[in-house]
Design a protein around this motif. Structure first.
Motif, PDB file in Angstrom:
ATOM      1  N   ASP A   3       0.835  -1.197   0.000  1.00  0.00           N
ATOM      2  CA  ASP A   3       0.000   0.000   0.000  1.00  0.00           C
ATOM      3  C   ASP A   3       0.875   1.254   0.000  1.00  0.00           C
ATOM      4  N   LEU A   4       0.360   2.298  -0.616  1.00  0.00           N
ATOM      5  CA  LEU A   4       1.071   3.568  -0.623  1.00  0.00           C
ATOM      6  C   LEU A   4       1.048   4.189   0.765  1.00  0.00           C
ATOM      7  N   PRO A   5       2.062   4.974   1.121  1.00  0.00           N
ATOM      8  CA  PRO A   5       2.034   5.687   2.407  1.00  0.00           C
ATOM      9  C   PRO A   5       0.826   6.616   2.483  1.00  0.00           C
ATOM     10  N   LYS A   6       0.398   6.895   3.691  1.00  0.00           N
ATOM     11  CA  LYS A   6      -0.779   7.747   3.885  1.00  0.00           C
ATOM     12  C   LYS A   6      -0.558   9.141   3.314  1.00  0.00           C
ATOM     13  N   ASP A   7       0.686   9.653   3.399  1.00  0.00           N
ATOM     14  CA  ASP A   7       0.935  11.000   2.903  1.00  0.00           C
ATOM     15  C   ASP A   7       0.887  11.087   1.384  1.00  0.00           C
ATOM     16  N   ARG A   8       0.892   9.956   0.666  1.00  0.00           N
ATOM     17  CA  ARG A   8       0.726   9.972  -0.786  1.00  0.00           C
ATOM     18  C   ARG A   8      -0.738  10.142  -1.173  1.00  0.00           C
ATOM     19  N   LEU A   9      -1.639   9.899  -0.244  1.00  0.00           N
ATOM     20  CA  LEU A   9      -3.073   9.941  -0.539  1.00  0.00           C
ATOM     21  C   LEU A   9      -3.799  10.972   0.311  1.00  0.00           C
ATOM     22  N   SER A  11      -5.359  14.582   1.693  1.00  0.00           N
ATOM     23  CA  SER A  11      -6.116  15.679   1.087  1.00  0.00           C
ATOM     24  C   SER A  11      -5.657  17.036   1.608  1.00  0.00           C
ATOM     25  N   ASP A  12      -4.482  17.092   2.236  1.00  0.00           N
ATOM     26  CA  ASP A  12      -3.940  18.353   2.741  1.00  0.00           C
ATOM     27  C   ASP A  12      -3.508  19.243   1.574  1.00  0.00           C
ATOM     28  N   PRO A  13      -3.254  20.526   1.836  1.00  0.00           N
ATOM     29  CA  PRO A  13      -2.785  21.417   0.777  1.00  0.00           C
ATOM     30  C   PRO A  13      -1.477  20.926   0.163  1.00  0.00           C
ATOM     31  N   PRO A  14      -1.153  21.367  -1.065  1.00  0.00           N
ATOM     32  CA  PRO A  14       0.103  20.957  -1.704  1.00  0.00           C
ATOM     33  C   PRO A  14       1.321  21.283  -0.847  1.00  0.00           C
ATOM     34  N   PHE A  15       2.332  20.437  -0.959  1.00  0.00           N
ATOM     35  CA  PHE A  15       3.599  20.572  -0.249  1.00  0.00           C
ATOM     36  C   PHE A  15       3.415  20.526   1.267  1.00  0.00           C
ATOM     37  N   THR A  16       2.437  19.746   1.720  1.00  0.00           N
ATOM     38  CA  THR A  16       2.324  19.474   3.155  1.00  0.00           C
ATOM     39  C   THR A  16       3.204  18.285   3.527  1.00  0.00           C
ATOM     40  N   TYR A  17       3.259  17.292   2.651  1.00  0.00           N
ATOM     41  CA  TYR A  17       4.144  16.141   2.801  1.00  0.00           C
ATOM     42  C   TYR A  17       5.089  16.136   1.608  1.00  0.00           C
ATOM     43  N   VAL A  18       6.377  16.183   1.890  1.00  0.00           N
ATOM     44  CA  VAL A  18       7.364  16.485   0.848  1.00  0.00           C
ATOM     45  C   VAL A  18       8.494  15.455   0.861  1.00  0.00           C
ATOM     46  N   GLY A  19       8.906  15.047  -0.337  1.00  0.00           N
ATOM     47  CA  GLY A  19      10.111  14.250  -0.516  1.00  0.00           C
ATOM     48  C   GLY A  19      11.270  15.154  -0.881  1.00  0.00           C
ATOM     49  N   LEU A  20      12.417  14.917  -0.271  1.00  0.00           N
ATOM     50  CA  LEU A  20      13.562  15.830  -0.379  1.00  0.00           C
ATOM     51  C   LEU A  20      14.794  15.084  -0.856  1.00  0.00           C
ATOM     52  N   ASP A  21      15.542  15.728  -1.733  1.00  0.00           N
ATOM     53  CA  ASP A  21      16.822  15.163  -2.167  1.00  0.00           C
ATOM     54  C   ASP A  21      17.699  16.276  -2.720  1.00  0.00           C
ATOM     55  N   VAL A  22      18.994  15.980  -2.823  1.00  0.00           N
ATOM     56  CA  VAL A  22      19.985  16.920  -3.351  1.00  0.00           C
ATOM     57  C   VAL A  22      20.636  16.279  -4.568  1.00  0.00           C
ATOM     58  N   PHE A  23      20.785  17.042  -5.656  1.00  0.00           N
ATOM     59  CA  PHE A  23      21.459  16.516  -6.836  1.00  0.00           C
ATOM     60  C   PHE A  23      22.342  17.590  -7.441  1.00  0.00           C
ATOM     61  N   MET A  50       4.210  15.003  -2.213  1.00  0.00           N
ATOM     62  CA  MET A  50       3.864  13.591  -2.228  1.00  0.00           C
ATOM     63  C   MET A  50       2.470  13.340  -2.777  1.00  0.00           C
ATOM     64  N   SER A  51       1.603  14.331  -2.768  1.00  0.00           N
ATOM     65  CA  SER A  51       0.211  14.104  -3.166  1.00  0.00           C
ATOM     66  C   SER A  51      -0.066  14.510  -4.611  1.00  0.00           C
ATOM     67  N   ILE A  52       0.317  15.734  -5.018  1.00  0.00           N
ATOM     68  CA  ILE A  52      -0.014  16.191  -6.373  1.00  0.00           C
ATOM     69  C   ILE A  52       1.161  16.084  -7.328  1.00  0.00           C
ATOM     70  N   ARG A  53       2.321  15.587  -6.856  1.00  0.00           N
ATOM     71  CA  ARG A  53       3.504  15.344  -7.693  1.00  0.00           C
ATOM     72  C   ARG A  53       4.105  16.621  -8.262  1.00  0.00           C
ATOM     73  N   ALA A  54       3.880  17.749  -7.637  1.00  0.00           N
ATOM     74  CA  ALA A  54       4.536  18.985  -8.046  1.00  0.00           C
ATOM     75  C   ALA A  54       5.934  19.034  -7.450  1.00  0.00           C
ATOM     76  N   ILE A  55       6.823  19.829  -8.042  1.00  0.00           N
ATOM     77  CA  ILE A  55       8.193  19.947  -7.540  1.00  0.00           C
ATOM     78  C   ILE A  55       8.528  21.416  -7.312  1.00  0.00           C
ATOM     79  N   HIS A  56       9.528  21.619  -6.481  1.00  0.00           N
ATOM     80  CA  HIS A  56      10.092  22.946  -6.234  1.00  0.00           C
ATOM     81  C   HIS A  56      11.594  22.752  -6.108  1.00  0.00           C
ATOM     82  N   ILE A  57      12.379  23.557  -6.803  1.00  0.00           N
ATOM     83  CA  ILE A  57      13.832  23.404  -6.830  1.00  0.00           C
ATOM     84  C   ILE A  57      14.487  24.674  -6.309  1.00  0.00           C
ATOM     85  N   GLU A  58      15.440  24.502  -5.407  1.00  0.00           N
ATOM     86  CA  GLU A  58      16.241  25.603  -4.887  1.00  0.00           C
ATOM     87  C   GLU A  58      17.714  25.310  -5.172  1.00  0.00           C
ATOM     88  N   VAL A  59      18.419  26.300  -5.699  1.00  0.00           N
ATOM     89  CA  VAL A  59      19.857  26.179  -5.979  1.00  0.00           C
ATOM     90  C   VAL A  59      20.641  26.643  -4.756  1.00  0.00           C
TER      91      VAL A  59
END
Length: 214
Positions: A3-9, A11-23, A50-59
């Protein structure tokens, strides 16, 4: 398939549950010298909703604590409060983990912990050797890299500067967030396409700038 994690499903506003990485990194022209041009490295921090699959990038200019906290501050200021940050300690995050004092058990950097606690945010780390748990934002990194590589190839003759890299990252973000979330309808009566950008901006499509002066 589990099952998917609860934060993937959620109904909170966008970017309430976020996946983070550095590249990265990328070499940019920092300043001009008598002998030519001095170069410096730049990295990017990707925040994936995690919910709407939008991204935000900071340099960021370095992998130290202050640069990372500044990236978090800019992200929180633009996208609002975050309940949960998810990340792993994989290959893309190894160098950052060393500088930020992060290991398999979590973050031990007092400055980062204090800042997250003050903002009511938790940082959760995936188990070691579980890269599949970070698939939702690792996929976004791959897409962002390919788009950025195409931009750099198109402008190969120009020197890459910090300002140009920030501009490219903003355009990469716009392109990724314009991808459709659902099947595109062929019905001419329903031309609207649901995208992450639509949910973030409440605007459909990319209309041109209206003519005339402001």
């Amino acid at each position: 398939m589990a099952d998917l994690p609860k934060d993937r499903l959620c109904s909170d506003p966008p970017f309430t549950y976020v996946g983070l990485d550095v590249f990265g990194p990328w070499l940019v022209t920092a300043r001009k010298t008598r002998g030519g041009q001095a170069e410096a490295k730049r990295w990017a921090v990707i925040f994936a909703c995690m919910s709407i699959r939008a991204i935000h990038i900071e340099v960021i200019e370095s992998m130290d604590t202050s640069s990372f906290i500044n990236a978090l501050r800019r992200f929180f200021a633009i996208r609002g409060a975050v309940k949960l940050l998810r990340s792993d300690c994989g290959t893309n995050f190894v160098s950052a983990c060393k500088e930020l004092q992060i290991d398999k058990k979590g973050c031990h950097n007092r400055n980062i912990d204090t800042y997250l606690q003050d903002n009511g945010c938790q940082w959760q780390f995936n188990p070691p050797h579980a890269s599949h748990m970070a698939g939702s934002w690792e996929r976004m990194i791959g897409v962002a890299r390919r788009i950025l590589d195409a931009m750099l190839l198109q402008h190969w003759h120009a020197k890459l500067t910090h300002e140009v890299l920030i501009t490219f990252m903003a355009e990469v973000t716009a392109i990724v967030n314009a991808w459709p979330l659902t099947t595109v309808s062929t019905d001419p009566e329903h031309p609207v396409i649901l995208t992450p950008a639509t949910l973030l901006t409440q605007k459909y499509g990319m209309p041109p700038v209206p003519p005339g002066k402001v």
